[in-house]
Scaffold this motif. Structure first.
Motif, PDB file in Angstrom:
ATOM      1  N   ARG B  31     -38.023  77.628 -11.039  1.00  0.00           N
ATOM      2  CA  ARG B  31     -37.284  76.649 -11.118  1.00  0.00           C
ATOM      3  C   ARG B  31     -37.749  75.112 -11.498  1.00  0.00           C
ATOM      4  NH1 ARG B  31     -35.167  73.742  -6.332  1.00  0.00           N
ATOM      5  NH2 ARG B  31     -35.880  75.802  -5.352  1.00  0.00           N
ATOM      6  N   ARG B  32     -39.588  74.930 -10.749  1.00  0.00           N
ATOM      7  CA  ARG B  32     -40.001  73.897 -10.854  1.00  0.00           C
ATOM      8  C   ARG B  32     -41.031  73.891 -12.174  1.00  0.00           C
ATOM      9  NH1 ARG B  32     -40.357  69.901  -5.747  1.00  0.00           N
ATOM     10  NH2 ARG B  32     -42.129  68.756  -6.871  1.00  0.00           N
ATOM     11  N   GLY B  33     -41.438  75.315 -12.410  1.00  0.00           N
ATOM     12  CA  GLY B  33     -43.056  75.227 -12.680  1.00  0.00           C
ATOM     13  C   GLY B  33     -44.106  75.912 -11.930  1.00  0.00           C
ATOM     14  N   ASP B  35     -46.942  75.452 -12.305  1.00  0.00           N
ATOM     15  CA  ASP B  35     -48.575  74.607 -12.292  1.00  0.00           C
ATOM     16  C   ASP B  35     -47.908  73.158 -10.922  1.00  0.00           C
ATOM     17  OD1 ASP B  35     -50.509  75.583 -13.590  1.00  0.00           O
ATOM     18  OD2 ASP B  35     -49.120  75.270 -15.385  1.00  0.00           O
ATOM     19  N   ALA B  36     -46.182  72.864 -11.295  1.00  0.00           N
ATOM     20  CA  ALA B  36     -45.982  71.460 -11.051  1.00  0.00           C
ATOM     21  C   ALA B  36     -45.620  71.684  -9.013  1.00  0.00           C
ATOM     22  CB  ALA B  36     -44.745  71.090 -11.405  1.00  0.00           C
ATOM     23  N   ARG B 120     -48.316  81.093 -19.839  1.00  0.00           N
ATOM     24  CA  ARG B 120     -49.089  80.644 -20.828  1.00  0.00           C
ATOM     25  C   ARG B 120     -50.391  80.968 -20.480  1.00  0.00           C
ATOM     26  NH1 ARG B 120     -45.408  76.277 -19.921  1.00  0.00           N
ATOM     27  NH2 ARG B 120     -46.104  75.834 -17.585  1.00  0.00           N
ATOM     28  N   ASN B 122     -52.808  79.229 -18.406  1.00  0.00           N
ATOM     29  CA  ASN B 122     -53.718  78.727 -17.779  1.00  0.00           C
ATOM     30  C   ASN B 122     -54.617  79.186 -16.571  1.00  0.00           C
ATOM     31  OD1 ASN B 122     -51.758  77.281 -19.460  1.00  0.00           O
ATOM     32  ND2 ASN B 122     -51.070  76.647 -17.836  1.00  0.00           N
ATOM     33  N   TRP B 176     -29.968  83.584 -19.641  1.00  0.00           N
ATOM     34  CA  TRP B 176     -28.966  82.977 -19.075  1.00  0.00           C
ATOM     35  C   TRP B 176     -28.027  84.569 -18.240  1.00  0.00           C
ATOM     36  CZ3 TRP B 176     -25.795  87.893 -20.433  1.00  0.00           C
ATOM     37  CH2 TRP B 176     -26.799  88.534 -21.591  1.00  0.00           C
TER      38      TRP B 176
END
Lengths: 208, 208
Positions: B31-33, B35-36, B120, B122, B176
């Motif tokens: 939902r937020r990523g 890392d975040a 990705r 990281n 989806w």
């Protein structure tokens, strides 16, 4: 966000325009994630001070909004061209056309489309982009439905599901396509339209 | 990361096991990523204190690693089953099978596969996951090449590109698909194999 960046090179006047800052920002957002990227990170990447960046842009969200608008404006043009066709082409021909043109836009604007496809709706800018994207998806689904109603598509699959899968295949490009890779855009566009409309089985074969 | 979370409910003994914490963490990462999202965010979401979470898990990266392993273990099982087929099925049959089974795994493990597809690279955990994913992609591309070599697939498209598009369409599901939506997994699996192998044009039509 924290501390002063150590610029790789410092300039009296920044040697960047807005477009160059935007390009680097989008590349960084895609690499590290938008939320995890600060304006300080962007300054470091550009070798600028934060004040020099704020000379050009007002906020990180402004950069995000511009990138998403870039992708959405291009995709909207493609969908509108297919929907408002003056030449009287069939819905099937317009659908094939929109698939081809979408591939071209994804390749030509790959960084901003990649960003668009990863947006989750964490802010007003993201929600607005998701809303524009949803409306494009609806117009594409309507075009698929029109092509099915013409009898140009097989009638045993629900058009909304077909639309999801067709443009899911197109969108998946952003994850692996490389401009310096093995395939030029025309080859990819041919392959997608061939797989989607004609299928992987040689024609003439009995489907199993 | 900052301050003490305000727990929605505080317990003497946490009422969560590792699996429940992992489920919530993956949902939050998507939902937020990743890392975040901080462990403080996760604590707030669970209504736990941070120490209560660290009673169960050692780090945010451990949670990420477990989620990615969950997705990769399932997908590896599907690919291995198709590659080491004891029943002597053709490569084409095994390819159709792996597409169907992949859809089932994506639907059954949608949150962890979604996370996997967004990785990705990281960190070490992410790079290891990308490496496992790359090896799976290579095995799938080899299966497509085998099916093409049998003559079961059209010969005018490069097998590596076909593999990208085919599994790009499959992977797009995570964006989806909703378990409570209009389509059950079998309908989606049928639609994907039909579109990919037989194409959207009614058989018997001349491809245009």
């Amino acid at each position: 966000m924290t501390g002063e960046p150590t610029p790789r090179r410092r300039r009296g006047r920044p040697g960047y325009d807005q477009a160059a800052i935007l390009r680097t920002a989008v590349e960084l957002f895609n690499r590290r994630g938008y939320d995890a990227t600060s304006m300080g990170d962007l300054a470091r990447e550009l070798g600028l001070t934060k004040p020099a960046i704020y000379h050009h842009v007002t906020s990180k969200e402004q950069l995000l909004g511009r990138a998403l608008d870039d992708a959405l404006d291009e995709l909207t043009a493609v969908v509108t061209e297919a929907a408002e066709d003056p030449a009287g082409r069939s819905a099937y021909e317009r659908l094939r056309g929109v698939v081809r043109r979408s591939v071209e836009v994804l390749v030509a604007h790959q960084p901003s489309v990649t960003l668009l496809l990863r947006v989750r709706g964490n802010s007003g800018v993201e929600l607005a982009a998701l809303d524009r994207r949803r409306r494009l998806d609806e117009r594409l689904a309507a075009l698929v439905a029109d092509a099915a109603a013409e009898g140009a598509l097989r009638d045993d699959l629900p058009p909304p599901l077909v639309s999801r899968l067709l443009f899911g295949m197109v969108n998946s490009l952003v994850e692996w396509y490389r401009a310096d890779g093995a395939y030029d855009p025309a080859t990819v566009a041919d392959a997608i339209t061939t797989v989607a409309f004609d299928g992987l089985r040689p024609r003439g074969d009995q489907a199993s």
